[in-house]
Design a protein around this motif. Structure first.
Motif, PDB file in Angstrom:
ATOM      1  N   LYS A  16      84.457  68.439  74.203  1.00  0.00           N
ATOM      2  CA  LYS A  16      83.587  69.305  74.247  1.00  0.00           C
ATOM      3  C   LYS A  16      82.019  68.938  74.586  1.00  0.00           C
ATOM      4  O   LYS A  16      81.429  69.172  75.610  1.00  0.00           O
ATOM      5  CB  LYS A  16      83.354  70.465  73.266  1.00  0.00           C
ATOM      6  CG  LYS A  16      84.476  71.549  73.119  1.00  0.00           C
ATOM      7  CD  LYS A  16      84.254  72.437  72.051  1.00  0.00           C
ATOM      8  CE  LYS A  16      85.406  73.361  71.881  1.00  0.00           C
ATOM      9  NZ  LYS A  16      85.041  74.332  70.645  1.00  0.00           N
ATOM     10  N   LEU A  17      81.662  67.824  73.743  1.00  0.00           N
ATOM     11  CA  LEU A  17      80.675  67.207  73.715  1.00  0.00           C
ATOM     12  C   LEU A  17      80.439  66.377  75.103  1.00  0.00           C
ATOM     13  O   LEU A  17      79.706  66.452  75.861  1.00  0.00           O
ATOM     14  CB  LEU A  17      80.383  66.135  72.450  1.00  0.00           C
ATOM     15  CG  LEU A  17      80.139  66.799  71.358  1.00  0.00           C
ATOM     16  CD1 LEU A  17      79.970  65.885  70.096  1.00  0.00           C
ATOM     17  CD2 LEU A  17      78.563  67.680  71.506  1.00  0.00           C
ATOM     18  N   LEU A  18      81.555  65.633  75.571  1.00  0.00           N
ATOM     19  CA  LEU A  18      81.692  64.992  76.669  1.00  0.00           C
ATOM     20  C   LEU A  18      81.577  65.761  77.790  1.00  0.00           C
ATOM     21  O   LEU A  18      80.873  65.504  78.762  1.00  0.00           O
ATOM     22  CB  LEU A  18      82.905  63.910  76.895  1.00  0.00           C
ATOM     23  CG  LEU A  18      83.310  62.867  75.650  1.00  0.00           C
ATOM     24  CD1 LEU A  18      84.678  62.280  75.639  1.00  0.00           C
ATOM     25  CD2 LEU A  18      82.159  61.863  76.211  1.00  0.00           C
ATOM     26  N   ALA A  19      81.897  67.079  77.765  1.00  0.00           N
ATOM     27  CA  ALA A  19      81.828  68.020  78.905  1.00  0.00           C
ATOM     28  C   ALA A  19      80.336  68.370  78.840  1.00  0.00           C
ATOM     29  O   ALA A  19      79.821  68.388  80.059  1.00  0.00           O
ATOM     30  CB  ALA A  19      82.734  69.035  78.725  1.00  0.00           C
ATOM     31  N   GLN A  20      79.851  68.780  78.052  1.00  0.00           N
ATOM     32  CA  GLN A  20      78.327  69.131  77.909  1.00  0.00           C
ATOM     33  C   GLN A  20      77.608  67.892  78.548  1.00  0.00           C
ATOM     34  O   GLN A  20      76.624  67.931  79.269  1.00  0.00           O
ATOM     35  CB  GLN A  20      78.016  69.293  76.419  1.00  0.00           C
ATOM     36  CG  GLN A  20      78.553  70.624  75.984  1.00  0.00           C
ATOM     37  CD  GLN A  20      78.008  70.906  74.472  1.00  0.00           C
ATOM     38  OE1 GLN A  20      77.547  70.284  73.856  1.00  0.00           O
ATOM     39  NE2 GLN A  20      78.229  72.305  74.165  1.00  0.00           N
ATOM     40  N   VAL A  21      77.724  66.583  78.037  1.00  0.00           N
ATOM     41  CA  VAL A  21      77.233  65.506  78.629  1.00  0.00           C
ATOM     42  C   VAL A  21      77.221  65.280  79.954  1.00  0.00           C
ATOM     43  O   VAL A  21      76.315  65.087  81.031  1.00  0.00           O
ATOM     44  CB  VAL A  21      77.676  64.201  77.780  1.00  0.00           C
ATOM     45  CG1 VAL A  21      77.102  62.833  78.481  1.00  0.00           C
ATOM     46  CG2 VAL A  21      77.290  64.284  76.305  1.00  0.00           C
ATOM     47  N   ASP A  32      74.316  65.464  82.587  1.00  0.00           N
ATOM     48  CA  ASP A  32      74.140  64.481  83.592  1.00  0.00           C
ATOM     49  C   ASP A  32      74.011  64.855  85.000  1.00  0.00           C
ATOM     50  O   ASP A  32      73.223  64.630  85.857  1.00  0.00           O
ATOM     51  CB  ASP A  32      75.390  63.333  83.540  1.00  0.00           C
ATOM     52  CG  ASP A  32      75.055  62.540  82.345  1.00  0.00           C
ATOM     53  OD1 ASP A  32      74.235  62.432  81.767  1.00  0.00           O
ATOM     54  OD2 ASP A  32      76.292  61.792  82.052  1.00  0.00           O
ATOM     55  N   ALA A  33      74.957  66.058  85.311  1.00  0.00           N
ATOM     56  CA  ALA A  33      74.870  66.390  86.703  1.00  0.00           C
ATOM     57  C   ALA A  33      73.666  67.404  86.977  1.00  0.00           C
ATOM     58  O   ALA A  33      72.998  67.354  88.046  1.00  0.00           O
ATOM     59  CB  ALA A  33      76.017  67.662  86.836  1.00  0.00           C
ATOM     60  N   MET A  34      73.093  68.221  86.155  1.00  0.00           N
ATOM     61  CA  MET A  34      71.769  68.814  86.002  1.00  0.00           C
ATOM     62  C   MET A  34      70.631  67.752  86.116  1.00  0.00           C
ATOM     63  O   MET A  34      69.606  68.059  86.998  1.00  0.00           O
ATOM     64  CB  MET A  34      71.531  69.529  84.831  1.00  0.00           C
ATOM     65  CG  MET A  34      72.469  70.877  84.460  1.00  0.00           C
ATOM     66  SD  MET A  34      72.586  71.552  82.969  1.00  0.00           S
ATOM     67  CE  MET A  34      70.562  72.148  82.989  1.00  0.00           C
ATOM     68  N   ILE A  35      70.682  66.884  85.468  1.00  0.00           N
ATOM     69  CA  ILE A  35      69.709  65.607  85.664  1.00  0.00           C
ATOM     70  C   ILE A  35      69.676  65.170  86.970  1.00  0.00           C
ATOM     71  O   ILE A  35      68.723  64.799  87.644  1.00  0.00           O
ATOM     72  CB  ILE A  35      69.852  64.614  84.435  1.00  0.00           C
ATOM     73  CG1 ILE A  35      69.480  65.127  83.369  1.00  0.00           C
ATOM     74  CG2 ILE A  35      69.119  63.317  84.766  1.00  0.00           C
ATOM     75  CD1 ILE A  35      69.840  64.115  81.992  1.00  0.00           C
ATOM     76  N   SER A  36      70.891  64.859  87.562  1.00  0.00           N
ATOM     77  CA  SER A  36      71.000  64.225  88.874  1.00  0.00           C
ATOM     78  C   SER A  36      70.278  65.059  89.898  1.00  0.00           C
ATOM     79  O   SER A  36      69.897  64.771  90.851  1.00  0.00           O
ATOM     80  CB  SER A  36      72.426  63.967  89.177  1.00  0.00           C
ATOM     81  OG  SER A  36      72.677  63.522  90.473  1.00  0.00           O
TER      82      SER A  36
END
Length: 108
Positions: A25-30, A34-38
């Motif tokens: 779950k944490l990896l999915a959130q990360v 990351d996609a949002m940051i990109s």
């Protein structure tokens, strides 16, 4: 005691599975962040490019305004020069007319 150990092992397996699930779950959130940051980075780059374009356009407009101001100033000087030349010409024409009238009166 064996049952206790098996119970602990089973409990530990469940804990590991739960931890693995939490980790996923944490990896999915990360990955989502990351996609949002990109996406935000892309937007920042686009906005920076637009700002740069606007600044360049502003500089170009400033240069155009300065050019037009110089042109207006030159036109003002040129108009003043032409006005002075016309005044001088009118004075000369008036003087010539006065001389011609005086000459005509002197002849009659």
């Amino acid at each position: 005691e064996l049952l206790t150990m098996r119970g602990r092992a089973s409990s530990a397996e469940e804990s590991v599975r739960a931890s693995a699930g939490e980790r996923e779950k944490l990896l999915a959130q990360v990955a989502e962040r990351d996609a949002m940051i990109s996406e935000l980075d892309d937007e920042v780059r686009e906005l920076s490019a637009k700002i740069e374009g606007l600044e360049e356009a502003g500089l170009a407009k400033d240069k155009e305004v300065q050019r037009l101001e110089r042109e207006v100033e030159w036109s003002g000087h040129e108009t003043k020069r032409m006005t002075e030349a016309l005044k001088a010409s009118l004075v000369e024409m008036s003087r010539s007319r006065d001389e011609a009238e005086a000459k005509l009166k002197a002849e009659h």
